[in-house]
Design a protein around this motif. Structure first.
Motif, PDB file in Angstrom:
ATOM      1  N   GLU A  90     -14.545 -38.920  -7.038  1.00 37.65           N
ATOM      2  CA  GLU A  90     -14.420 -39.815  -8.196  1.00 37.65           C
ATOM      3  C   GLU A  90     -13.064 -40.511  -8.211  1.00 37.65           C
ATOM      4  O   GLU A  90     -12.959 -41.688  -8.560  1.00 37.65           O
ATOM      5  N   ALA A  91     -12.020 -39.795  -7.817  1.00 40.24           N
ATOM      6  CA  ALA A  91     -10.687 -40.407  -7.778  1.00 40.24           C
ATOM      7  C   ALA A  91     -10.640 -41.541  -6.758  1.00 40.24           C
ATOM      8  O   ALA A  91      -9.991 -42.567  -6.979  1.00 40.24           O
ATOM      9  N   SER A  92     -11.342 -41.361  -5.634  1.00 42.88           N
ATOM     10  CA  SER A  92     -11.312 -42.387  -4.588  1.00 42.88           C
ATOM     11  C   SER A  92     -12.037 -43.659  -5.020  1.00 42.88           C
ATOM     12  O   SER A  92     -11.791 -44.733  -4.462  1.00 42.88           O
ATOM     13  N   LEU A  93     -12.920 -43.553  -6.024  1.00 45.73           N
ATOM     14  CA  LEU A  93     -13.653 -44.726  -6.506  1.00 45.73           C
ATOM     15  C   LEU A  93     -12.871 -45.526  -7.546  1.00 45.73           C
ATOM     16  O   LEU A  93     -13.256 -46.646  -7.880  1.00 45.73           O
ATOM     17  N   ILE A  94     -11.792 -44.948  -8.051  1.00 42.71           N
ATOM     18  CA  ILE A  94     -10.979 -45.643  -9.059  1.00 42.71           C
ATOM     19  C   ILE A  94      -9.939 -46.485  -8.332  1.00 42.71           C
ATOM     20  O   ILE A  94      -9.113 -45.945  -7.596  1.00 42.71           O
ATOM     21  N   PRO A  95      -9.956 -47.801  -8.500  1.00 42.12           N
ATOM     22  CA  PRO A  95      -9.078 -48.682  -7.705  1.00 42.12           C
ATOM     23  C   PRO A  95      -7.640 -48.726  -8.213  1.00 42.12           C
ATOM     24  O   PRO A  95      -7.031 -49.782  -8.309  1.00 42.12           O
ATOM     25  N   LEU A  96      -7.112 -47.555  -8.560  1.00 35.62           N
ATOM     26  CA  LEU A  96      -5.727 -47.454  -9.011  1.00 35.62           C
ATOM     27  C   LEU A  96      -5.063 -46.288  -8.303  1.00 35.62           C
ATOM     28  O   LEU A  96      -5.740 -45.356  -7.836  1.00 35.62           O
ATOM     29  N   ASN A  97      -3.751 -46.324  -8.248  1.00 40.36           N
ATOM     30  CA  ASN A  97      -2.974 -45.210  -7.718  1.00 40.36           C
ATOM     31  C   ASN A  97      -2.825 -44.182  -8.839  1.00 40.36           C
ATOM     32  O   ASN A  97      -2.067 -44.400  -9.793  1.00 40.36           O
ATOM     33  N   LEU A  98      -3.533 -43.067  -8.726  1.00 37.51           N
ATOM     34  CA  LEU A  98      -3.542 -42.058  -9.786  1.00 37.51           C
ATOM     35  C   LEU A  98      -2.374 -41.087  -9.685  1.00 37.51           C
ATOM     36  O   LEU A  98      -2.297 -40.139 -10.468  1.00 37.51           O
ATOM     37  N   GLY A  99      -1.493 -41.294  -8.731  1.00 35.07           N
ATOM     38  CA  GLY A  99      -0.286 -40.487  -8.660  1.00 35.07           C
ATOM     39  C   GLY A  99      -0.489 -39.164  -7.939  1.00 35.07           C
ATOM     40  O   GLY A  99      -1.466 -38.945  -7.216  1.00 35.07           O
ATOM     41  N   THR A 100       0.462 -38.249  -8.161  1.00 36.39           N
ATOM     42  CA  THR A 100       0.473 -36.982  -7.435  1.00 36.39           C
ATOM     43  C   THR A 100      -0.735 -36.112  -7.761  1.00 36.39           C
ATOM     44  O   THR A 100      -1.166 -35.323  -6.920  1.00 36.39           O
ATOM     45  N   SER A 101      -1.285 -36.257  -8.959  1.00 32.46           N
ATOM     46  CA  SER A 101      -2.450 -35.439  -9.331  1.00 32.46           C
ATOM     47  C   SER A 101      -3.606 -35.689  -8.377  1.00 32.46           C
ATOM     48  O   SER A 101      -4.204 -34.751  -7.842  1.00 32.46           O
ATOM     49  N   ALA A 102      -3.925 -36.965  -8.154  1.00 33.21           N
ATOM     50  CA  ALA A 102      -5.037 -37.304  -7.267  1.00 33.21           C
ATOM     51  C   ALA A 102      -4.699 -36.984  -5.821  1.00 33.21           C
ATOM     52  O   ALA A 102      -5.570 -36.559  -5.047  1.00 33.21           O
ATOM     53  N   SER A 103      -3.436 -37.180  -5.427  1.00 33.14           N
ATOM     54  CA  SER A 103      -3.034 -36.868  -4.050  1.00 33.14           C
ATOM     55  C   SER A 103      -3.221 -35.386  -3.757  1.00 33.14           C
ATOM     56  O   SER A 103      -3.702 -35.008  -2.681  1.00 33.14           O
ATOM     57  N   LYS A 104      -2.848 -34.542  -4.716  1.00 33.93           N
ATOM     58  CA  LYS A 104      -3.003 -33.101  -4.546  1.00 33.93           C
ATOM     59  C   LYS A 104      -4.475 -32.728  -4.420  1.00 33.93           C
ATOM     60  O   LYS A 104      -4.859 -31.920  -3.561  1.00 33.93           O
ATOM     61  N   ILE A 105      -5.315 -33.329  -5.263  1.00 34.14           N
ATOM     62  CA  ILE A 105      -6.749 -33.036  -5.231  1.00 34.14           C
ATOM     63  C   ILE A 105      -7.353 -33.499  -3.914  1.00 34.14           C
ATOM     64  O   ILE A 105      -8.152 -32.788  -3.279  1.00 34.14           O
ATOM     65  N   SER A 106      -7.002 -34.707  -3.476  1.00 35.85           N
ATOM     66  CA  SER A 106      -7.535 -35.247  -2.229  1.00 35.85           C
ATOM     67  C   SER A 106      -7.148 -34.372  -1.036  1.00 35.85           C
ATOM     68  O   SER A 106      -7.987 -34.080  -0.164  1.00 35.85           O
ATOM     69  N   LYS A 107      -5.888 -33.939  -1.008  1.00 39.87           N
ATOM     70  CA  LYS A 107      -5.431 -33.083   0.082  1.00 39.87           C
ATOM     71  C   LYS A 107      -6.135 -31.734   0.053  1.00 39.87           C
ATOM     72  O   LYS A 107      -6.580 -31.220   1.097  1.00 39.87           O
ATOM     73  N   ALA A 108      -6.272 -31.148  -1.146  1.00 41.05           N
ATOM     74  CA  ALA A 108      -6.938 -29.846  -1.263  1.00 41.05           C
ATOM     75  C   ALA A 108      -8.400 -29.945  -0.852  1.00 41.05           C
ATOM     76  O   ALA A 108      -8.933 -29.035  -0.197  1.00 41.05           O
ATOM     77  N   SER A 109      -9.064 -31.036  -1.211  1.00 39.65           N
ATOM     78  CA  SER A 109     -10.468 -31.221  -0.843  1.00 39.65           C
ATOM     79  C   SER A 109     -10.607 -31.327   0.677  1.00 39.65           C
ATOM     80  O   SER A 109     -11.529 -30.751   1.277  1.00 39.65           O
TER      81      SER A 109
END
Length: 350
Positions: A208-227
């Motif tokens: 879902e974060a990857s579908l949002i065309p904004l930079n969501l910051g470290t929160s999304a980066s952490k989730i993406s890396k963990a996934s």
């Protein structure tokens, strides 16, 4: 009034009043009339390019359309520069300047906006760059400030190009933050343990974060890396999960079903997989917890078995390697043998 900026309506009233005065105000009146004539001449030149409309919103749309034409844009920008030197405020100048500022606002917003808001990441509709949420929110506030300069009630219906798209994108980001607040704001340091999280939820958050065309910051980066780390762990250890009977709420699409008949399952394999998960993945995934349960059942069985039948050189409960230890009933031995299947690992030697 001669030395300061004055509105067009006030200037007209002053000129009319001065004409009717019984006093000799000729010098001042001449200056005011000259200023009014300059303002009216400037307004007339603007209206030659963009005719006045009955409604302000219609007139604003005409200005916006004219600014899309390269020739008209150059003429209008030049007229704004010229009009700013005439110390008379006019509605024409206000509306034209607002639309020019709106055009500049839209030019900065455009790189942030995909062709299809909410479309697939990296596709044809992806933005040329992902704006930070705070930056986009600040830009939307500037849009509101531009709108407020219009000063009439109908301004609430006036929008800048791209404003609604940016607002929708920010709403998507805020919705993601709110939906997954329990994960994003979980403090593993203060709680001294990892957050228990299903693999399917982690994957959903990243997708879902990857579908949002904004930079969501470290929160999304952490989730993406963990996934990504969790998917890599699954690619390596999915066969082990299948052998242990641990079901997963999400399996990466490129993970193939285990082939062939596996050999005996060793406890060391489980321990190694759990060690990798503990060191690489910042969450306590449901599949890891399930595998940990298998490890615990096997270890418990082995400990009970060691009490009943000590390994060579080890004394059983009560001491002694043969005959001198605690006696165990046939029922205990039978239960251990029956439970050996649930231990999942190879305990044939024990």
């Amino acid at each position: 009034a001669v030395r300061s900026t004055i509105s067009h309506d006030e200037l007209e009233d002053l000129v009319e009043t001065g004409k009717g005065l019984p006093l000799d105000v000729g010098d001042v009146l001449d200056k005011l009339q000259t200023r009014l004539a300059n303002a009216n001449e400037w307004i007339g030149r603007v209206e030659e390019i963009v005719p006045r409309a009955d409604g302000r919103l219609t007139w604003l749309r005409r200005f916006r359309s004219a600014l899309d034409d390269e020739n008209d844009q150059g003429r209008l920008v030049s007229l704004v520069s010229e009009g700013s030197r005439i110390p008379v405020t006019t509605e024409t100048m206000t509306l034209l300047q607002v639309e020019i500022d709106a055009r500049n606002w839209a030019s900065r917003a455009r790189p942030w906006i995909p062709e299809d808001v909410g479309g697939p990441p990296g596709g044809a509709g992806a933005p040329s760059r992902r704006g930070k949420v705070d930056d986009v929110e600040d830009h939307l506030e500037r849009a509101s400030a531009i709108r407020d300069r219009l000063g009439f009630d109908e301004r609430k219906d006036w929008r800048l190009d791209g404003e609604e798209d940016l607002a929708a994108m920010v709403q998507m980001a805020q919705g993601w933050y709110e939906k997954y607040d329990d994960v994003i704001n979980y403090d593993s340091r203060s709680k001294k343990r990892k957050l228990r999280l299903s693999l399917s939820k982690l994957n959903a958050m990243a997708s879902e974060a990857s579908l949002i065309p904004l930079n969501l910051g470290t929160s999304a980066s952490k989730i993406s890396k963990a996934s990504a780390q969790a998917d890599e762990w699954m690619r390596t250890h999915h066969p082990l999960l299948v052998r242990c009977g641990v079901e997963s709420s999400h399996v990466p699409p490129d993970v193939a079903a285990p082939a062939g008949v596996p050999g005996p399952l060793r406890l060391e394999e489980i321990t190694e997989a759990l060690s990798e998960a503990d060191s690489d993945i910042p969450y306590d995934l449901d599949v890891v917890a399930g595998l940990r349960g298998v490890e615990k059942r096997a270890q418990d069985w082995l400990e009970r078995a060691a009490e009943v039948v000590p390994r060579d050189g080890e004394g059983g409960k009560g001491g002694g390697s043969s005959g001198g230890g605690e006696k165990h009933s046939m029922e205990e031995l039978s239960d251990l043998i029956d439970e050996s299947g649930s231990a999942m690992v190879d305990v044939s030697e024990d």
